[in-house]
Enzyme design. Sequence first.
Site, short mmCIF file in Angstrom:
data_model
loop_
_atom_site.label_atom_id
_atom_site.label_comp_id
_atom_site.label_asym_id
_atom_site.label_seq_id
_atom_site.Cartn_x
_atom_site.Cartn_y
_atom_site.Cartn_z
N CYS A 18 0.81 -1.22 0.00
CA CYS A 18 0.00 0.00 0.00
C CYS A 18 0.85 1.27 0.00
CB CYS A 18 -0.93 0.01 1.21
SG CYS A 18 -2.02 -1.42 1.31
N CYS A 20 -14.25 0.84 6.88
CA CYS A 20 -13.19 0.22 6.10
C CYS A 20 -13.14 0.74 4.66
CB CYS A 20 -13.38 -1.29 6.07
SG CYS A 20 -13.46 -2.07 7.70
N SER A 21 -11.94 0.79 4.11
CA SER A 21 -11.80 1.09 2.69
C SER A 21 -12.32 -0.10 1.89
CB SER A 21 -10.34 1.38 2.34
OG SER A 21 -9.51 0.29 2.70
N ILE A 32 -12.97 -2.13 -2.13
CA ILE A 32 -12.33 -2.44 -3.41
C ILE A 32 -12.53 -1.28 -4.37
CG2 ILE A 32 -12.50 -3.95 -5.43
CD1 ILE A 32 -13.12 -6.23 -3.45
N HIS A 92 -9.10 3.36 -1.88
CA HIS A 92 -7.76 2.84 -1.68
C HIS A 92 -7.34 1.89 -2.80
CE1 HIS A 92 -4.18 1.45 0.14
NE2 HIS A 92 -4.66 0.45 0.86
#
Length: 392
Positions: free
Chosen positions: A87, A210-211, A213, A332
């Site tokens: 990341c 949460c981030s 897809i 993300h």
Amino acid sequence: MAEDVVVAGVGMHPFGRYPDRSLKDLARVAGLRALLDAGIGPRRVRMVYSSNAMAGMLQGQEMVRGQTVLREIGIEGVPVVNVENACAGGSTAFAQAVMAIRSGAADVVLALGFEKMFVADRSRTLDALESAADLDVVAGLGIQFTAVYGLRLRLRLADGSITRRDLAEVSVKSHANGARNPYAQHQVTVTAEQVLESRCIADPLTLLMCSSICDGAAAVVLARSGVLSQPGRPTVRVLASASGSGFTLDPAGGPSGATLCAERAYEQAGVGPGDVNVAEVHDAMAPAELLYSEALGFCPPGDGARFFRSGATALDGRLPINPSGGLASRGHPVGATGLAQLAELTWQLRGEAGERQVRRPRIALAQNSGGWLEGESAAVNVHLLERMEPWI
């Protein structure tokens, strides 16, 4: 003496899900927008650092990912270095570009990050994300990558320094900022109740913390100070660039990789955390903002939630954090995230961030981490940017 490096241009392809667009489509938009912002054509670029993490597993494109997308932009014949660093790949590409200019190897360098995570079989993307951890360690522990965040937060819930309401409210703030960002994946506001009632991912983390897809791309043109003429626009200078990798944690405790990397960046720049006016931090799960506020020195250890509750990190606070919406709201796409942070901070320092503009920032910090070793991120980068001209 190291050359001064400036951010000459930035560009993004909006983050989201684009089933009908290819890696080349995403990268082309971000790259050309950065070149246009810098006021240059493709032939002025002397070197490229290209960040991508998953194209090998998801699209089958290995080894020459950067070269394949850069041809679409018209950049050929120059050195292209492919960067893969989980990341933290985008910010690693930026760090390498800074080093290339400071060393005298090139005077104009493009850092480009792109990722296409949305594929028909979602399990392939999840497998690709899991591969960013030490698989031997993960298998031995019997947990998933996401659960690491949950474990850390449960310890803080147990000692009372953070509450579940804090976890929800910081997510509310992130989504409120993302709703003002035309490049964000999730441009909607949420309530604390909606966050807490959304599906549990890894207790205490819920879906809206949460981030998700995401597809997208981001690019930054860096240049040696003075080589490009950009009249009428504030100059954004790279004040510090620090990088690190994971290590075995001392069982007795000690500073995290993010803390050590930030300390090196502060030392390079001759500033401290109290001098930072706006920050983008790596909140793959929105509550990570609370932990990074402590790790980066913005507040004392254990005070991340109290710092947040004070309003300090809001858009109108004394140190706005993640005005872009952060990873959980902006999105993300792994290889692009670090460069999206730096694009956002450049817009903030120039005064070009629209509805999410913070008040007259001079120094900005970007912290981008990636991967996971036993107890620590595998890679981390911290960059400091500075607006050179005074605000009028």
